[in-house]
Design a protein around this motif. Structure first.
Motif, PDB file in Angstrom:
ATOM      1  N   GLN A   1       0.830  -1.198   0.000  1.00 41.61           N
ATOM      2  CA  GLN A   1       0.000   0.000   0.000  1.00 41.61           C
ATOM      3  C   GLN A   1       0.867   1.251   0.000  1.00 41.61           C
ATOM      4  O   GLN A   1       2.037   1.216   0.359  1.00 41.61           O
ATOM      5  CB  GLN A   1      -0.960   0.013   1.186  1.00 41.61           C
ATOM      6  CG  GLN A   1      -0.305   0.214   2.537  1.00 41.61           C
ATOM      7  CD  GLN A   1      -1.323   0.297   3.661  1.00 41.61           C
ATOM      8  OE1 GLN A   1      -2.514   0.118   3.458  1.00 41.61           O
ATOM      9  NE2 GLN A   1      -0.871   0.578   4.855  1.00 41.61           N
ATOM     10  N   LEU A   2       0.249   2.336  -0.447  1.00 38.60           N
ATOM     11  CA  LEU A   2       0.868   3.658  -0.433  1.00 38.60           C
ATOM     12  C   LEU A   2       0.080   4.503   0.553  1.00 38.60           C
ATOM     13  O   LEU A   2      -1.146   4.436   0.584  1.00 38.60           O
ATOM     14  CB  LEU A   2       0.795   4.287  -1.825  1.00 38.60           C
ATOM     15  CG  LEU A   2       1.473   3.511  -2.944  1.00 38.60           C
ATOM     16  CD1 LEU A   2       1.123   4.108  -4.296  1.00 38.60           C
ATOM     17  CD2 LEU A   2       2.978   3.508  -2.728  1.00 38.60           C
TER      18      LEU A   2
ATOM     19  N   ARG B   1      -8.231   2.738  -3.540  1.00 36.62           N
ATOM     20  CA  ARG B   1      -8.057   2.832  -2.086  1.00 36.62           C
ATOM     21  C   ARG B   1      -8.130   1.452  -1.433  1.00 36.62           C
ATOM     22  O   ARG B   1      -8.752   0.536  -1.956  1.00 36.62           O
ATOM     23  CB  ARG B   1      -9.072   3.773  -1.467  1.00 36.62           C
ATOM     24  CG  ARG B   1     -10.483   3.227  -1.401  1.00 36.62           C
ATOM     25  CD  ARG B   1     -11.376   4.157  -0.585  1.00 36.62           C
ATOM     26  NE  ARG B   1     -12.758   3.729  -0.621  1.00 36.62           N
ATOM     27  CZ  ARG B   1     -13.285   2.867   0.245  1.00 36.62           C
ATOM     28  NH1 ARG B   1     -12.547   2.361   1.204  1.00 36.62           N
ATOM     29  NH2 ARG B   1     -14.548   2.520   0.148  1.00 36.62           N
ATOM     30  N   THR B   2      -7.484   1.358  -0.286  1.00 36.58           N
ATOM     31  CA  THR B   2      -7.594   0.151   0.534  1.00 36.58           C
ATOM     32  C   THR B   2      -8.927   0.242   1.267  1.00 36.58           C
ATOM     33  O   THR B   2      -9.768   1.068   0.922  1.00 36.58           O
ATOM     34  CB  THR B   2      -6.424   0.058   1.539  1.00 36.58           C
ATOM     35  OG1 THR B   2      -6.523   1.160   2.440  1.00 36.58           O
ATOM     36  CG2 THR B   2      -5.077   0.076   0.816  1.00 36.58           C
TER      37      THR B   2
ATOM     38  N   THR C   1     -12.180   3.988  -6.274  1.00 33.42           N
ATOM     39  CA  THR C   1     -11.112   4.398  -7.179  1.00 33.42           C
ATOM     40  C   THR C   1     -11.104   5.911  -7.300  1.00 33.42           C
ATOM     41  O   THR C   1     -12.149   6.534  -7.418  1.00 33.42           O
ATOM     42  CB  THR C   1     -11.315   3.777  -8.574  1.00 33.42           C
ATOM     43  OG1 THR C   1     -11.305   2.356  -8.441  1.00 33.42           O
ATOM     44  CG2 THR C   1     -10.218   4.180  -9.536  1.00 33.42           C
ATOM     45  N   LEU C   2      -9.926   6.463  -7.263  1.00 34.37           N
ATOM     46  CA  LEU C   2      -9.739   7.897  -7.422  1.00 34.37           C
ATOM     47  C   LEU C   2      -9.083   8.128  -8.774  1.00 34.37           C
ATOM     48  O   LEU C   2      -8.031   7.564  -9.063  1.00 34.37           O
ATOM     49  CB  LEU C   2      -8.851   8.435  -6.298  1.00 34.37           C
ATOM     50  CG  LEU C   2      -8.481   9.909  -6.350  1.00 34.37           C
ATOM     51  CD1 LEU C   2      -9.715  10.784  -6.228  1.00 34.37           C
ATOM     52  CD2 LEU C   2      -7.488  10.229  -5.243  1.00 34.37           C
ATOM     53  N   SER C   3      -9.709   8.942  -9.618  1.00 31.48           N
ATOM     54  CA  SER C   3      -9.163   9.318 -10.920  1.00 31.48           C
ATOM     55  C   SER C   3      -8.877  10.807 -10.874  1.00 31.48           C
ATOM     56  O   SER C   3      -9.786  11.605 -10.670  1.00 31.48           O
ATOM     57  CB  SER C   3     -10.161   8.996 -12.036  1.00 31.48           C
ATOM     58  OG  SER C   3      -9.668   9.462 -13.277  1.00 31.48           O
TER      59      SER C   3
ATOM     60  N   TYR D   1      -3.605   1.031  -2.855  1.00 34.67           N
ATOM     61  CA  TYR D   1      -2.820  -0.152  -3.191  1.00 34.67           C
ATOM     62  C   TYR D   1      -1.617   0.262  -4.036  1.00 34.67           C
ATOM     63  O   TYR D   1      -1.723   1.128  -4.887  1.00 34.67           O
ATOM     64  CB  TYR D   1      -3.670  -1.166  -3.949  1.00 34.67           C
ATOM     65  CG  TYR D   1      -4.725  -1.800  -3.079  1.00 34.67           C
ATOM     66  CD1 TYR D   1      -4.375  -2.751  -2.123  1.00 34.67           C
ATOM     67  CD2 TYR D   1      -6.053  -1.427  -3.193  1.00 34.67           C
ATOM     68  CE1 TYR D   1      -5.336  -3.321  -1.304  1.00 34.67           C
ATOM     69  CE2 TYR D   1      -7.023  -1.995  -2.384  1.00 34.67           C
ATOM     70  CZ  TYR D   1      -6.662  -2.937  -1.433  1.00 34.67           C
ATOM     71  OH  TYR D   1      -7.607  -3.493  -0.626  1.00 34.67           O
ATOM     72  N   SER D   2      -0.494  -0.370  -3.800  1.00 37.08           N
ATOM     73  CA  SER D   2       0.727  -0.087  -4.558  1.00 37.08           C
ATOM     74  C   SER D   2       0.825  -1.058  -5.737  1.00 37.08           C
ATOM     75  O   SER D   2       0.004  -1.969  -5.883  1.00 37.08           O
ATOM     76  CB  SER D   2       1.957  -0.230  -3.663  1.00 37.08           C
ATOM     77  OG  SER D   2       2.209  -1.598  -3.386  1.00 37.08           O
TER      78      SER D   2
END
Length: 189
Positions: free
Chosen positions: A63-64, A99-100, A145-147, A176-177
């Motif tokens: 993860q980030l 995202r986690t 999800t982020l766009s 998530y990485s």
């Protein structure tokens, strides 16, 4: 035959309207795949740094993290090797982050940074400074999800680094990485 659209993950519609079966494949880090006239790039490297552990490397993490928790500010870095863009082409680029299970805070900032870092040696002590702000976003906290439009950072074929920071006090974002695989970040140009 020119590809004009994607009907499903395992088929492509050609210019003549004929379905063309393709095998699904996983893109190695830093490579691009095409879909409906766009290129999708996997990060060649990603990691995050934390002020609470300035000598610790998180390059193998799945993860980030970007956060502003007291005493533990964190910044996520993503490096992309953009190639295959015809010269003179007008570009539109979006960073996709998944995202986690943690909610997304608001707001997040995407900035550029120097690309002279390596995934397995990046720490808070040697992390590149943040440069130009590319986007400030206020995502829906429950979005999976982020766009983010990062067109201002993608000028053509080059290696670019995007840094994600959380500007809200006492919160953090977790994505998530590339090590996660299925939900890895991507840059779509």
């Amino acid at each position: 035959r020119a590809v004009i659209g994607i009907a499903a993950a395992a088929s492509v519609i050609t210019a003549t309207g004929t379905p063309l079966a393709i095998a699904a494949n996983v893109q190695p880090a830093g490579t691009a795949s095409t879909a409906a006239g766009s290129l999708s790039f996997a990060p060649s490297a990603d990691s995050y740094v934390s002020a609470s552990a300035p000598s610790h490397n998180n390059g193998a993490a799945t993860q980030l993290v970007a956060g502003t928790m007291p005493g533990s500010a964190s910044v996520s870095y993503l490096k992309f090797n953009v190639s295959g863009i015809p010269s003179g082409r007008s570009l539109s680029a979006h960073l996709l982050l998944h995202r986690t299970t943690h909610h997304l805070p608001s707001p997040l900032r995407i900035s550029t940074a120097a690309s002279n870092w390596a995934e397995m040696s990046l720490t808070e002590k040697n992390a590149p400074a943040l440069a130009t702000t590319v986007a400030n976003v206020s995502p829906d906290p429950s979005a999976a999800t982020l766009s983010v439009d990062v067109s201002a950072a993608v000028k053509g074929n080059a290696t670019i680094t995007l840094a994600v920071t959380d500007r809200a006090a006492s919160s953090f974002a977790a994505f998530y990485s590339r090590e996660d695989g299925a939900q890895a970040p991507s840059l779509v140009v």
